[in-house]
Design a protein around this motif. Sequence first.
Motif, PDB file in Angstrom:
ATOM      1  N   ASP A 242      23.177  30.867 -93.867  1.00 25.55           N
ATOM      2  CA  ASP A 242      22.762  30.372 -92.548  1.00 25.55           C
ATOM      3  C   ASP A 242      22.724  28.845 -92.504  1.00 25.55           C
ATOM      4  O   ASP A 242      23.049  28.234 -91.485  1.00 25.55           O
ATOM      5  N   THR A 243      22.372  28.213 -93.596  1.00 28.30           N
ATOM      6  CA  THR A 243      22.380  26.745 -93.667  1.00 28.30           C
ATOM      7  C   THR A 243      23.811  26.223 -93.618  1.00 28.30           C
ATOM      8  O   THR A 243      24.106  25.251 -92.912  1.00 28.30           O
ATOM      9  N   LYS A 244      24.711  26.879 -94.336  1.00 26.38           N
ATOM     10  CA  LYS A 244      26.124  26.493 -94.291  1.00 26.38           C
ATOM     11  C   LYS A 244      26.665  26.607 -92.866  1.00 26.38           C
ATOM     12  O   LYS A 244      27.390  25.728 -92.396  1.00 26.38           O
ATOM     13  N   LYS A 245      26.288  27.677 -92.191  1.00 23.59           N
ATOM     14  CA  LYS A 245      26.760  27.888 -90.822  1.00 23.59           C
ATOM     15  C   LYS A 245      26.283  26.759 -89.903  1.00 23.59           C
ATOM     16  O   LYS A 245      27.055  26.229 -89.107  1.00 23.59           O
ATOM     17  N   ARG A 246      25.023  26.360 -90.041  1.00 23.71           N
ATOM     18  CA  ARG A 246      24.495  25.265 -89.218  1.00 23.71           C
ATOM     19  C   ARG A 246      25.211  23.955 -89.515  1.00 23.71           C
ATOM     20  O   ARG A 246      25.525  23.196 -88.601  1.00 23.71           O
ATOM     21  N   LEU A 247      25.475  23.683 -90.787  1.00 18.80           N
ATOM     22  CA  LEU A 247      26.197  22.461 -91.146  1.00 18.80           C
ATOM     23  C   LEU A 247      27.610  22.467 -90.557  1.00 18.80           C
ATOM     24  O   LEU A 247      28.087  21.442 -90.059  1.00 18.80           O
ATOM     25  N   ARG A 248      28.275  23.596 -90.618  1.00 15.82           N
ATOM     26  CA  ARG A 248      29.616  23.689 -90.034  1.00 15.82           C
ATOM     27  C   ARG A 248      29.566  23.454 -88.525  1.00 15.82           C
ATOM     28  O   ARG A 248      30.432  22.800 -87.961  1.00 15.82           O
TER      29      ARG A 248
ATOM     30  N   LEU B 270      29.244  19.738 -87.944  1.00 12.70           N
ATOM     31  CA  LEU B 270      30.537  19.074 -88.159  1.00 12.70           C
ATOM     32  C   LEU B 270      31.503  19.356 -87.017  1.00 12.70           C
ATOM     33  O   LEU B 270      32.225  18.452 -86.574  1.00 12.70           O
ATOM     34  N   ASP B 271      31.521  20.580 -86.533  1.00 10.97           N
ATOM     35  CA  ASP B 271      32.377  20.910 -85.400  1.00 10.97           C
ATOM     36  C   ASP B 271      31.998  20.100 -84.171  1.00 10.97           C
ATOM     37  O   ASP B 271      32.853  19.627 -83.431  1.00 10.97           O
ATOM     38  N   ALA B 272      30.697  19.925 -83.939  1.00 10.63           N
ATOM     39  CA  ALA B 272      30.234  19.142 -82.797  1.00 10.63           C
ATOM     40  C   ALA B 272      30.683  17.691 -82.924  1.00 10.63           C
ATOM     41  O   ALA B 272      31.100  17.069 -81.948  1.00 10.63           O
ATOM     42  N   TRP B 273      30.617  17.137 -84.126  1.00 11.20           N
ATOM     43  CA  TRP B 273      31.089  15.760 -84.329  1.00 11.20           C
ATOM     44  C   TRP B 273      32.583  15.647 -84.073  1.00 11.20           C
ATOM     45  O   TRP B 273      33.043  14.691 -83.478  1.00 11.20           O
TER      46      TRP B 273
END
Length: 107
Positions: A91-97, A100-103
Amino acid sequence: MPSPLGDKMRTLRKQKRLSLEQLAELTDSSKSYIWELENKDVPRPSADKIGRIAAVLDVTSDYLLSTETSSPDQQVLDQAFFRKYQGMPEDTKKRLRQILDAWDNDE
């Protein structure tokens, strides 16, 4: 006389504002063992111990053991970050991705 390993450990530990005791606890070591690594030329610490110390200090084992570099370069920092990322919960990896997608979408 401290070794390059000891100098790097001390510098990174202080940058992270960790005491000898805190680094020892985080790496399942004794405070005296960490002190010896930092202040004496300890012959061949175990790969496991160096790996644990590198992980806590956000660098690679290769960097800590290298006599050629005195500060971590971007590649070392990226490798350490990726190792940390691999150990994160999904779930943490998903939030980080998502971050990054938002950036990427902002550009």
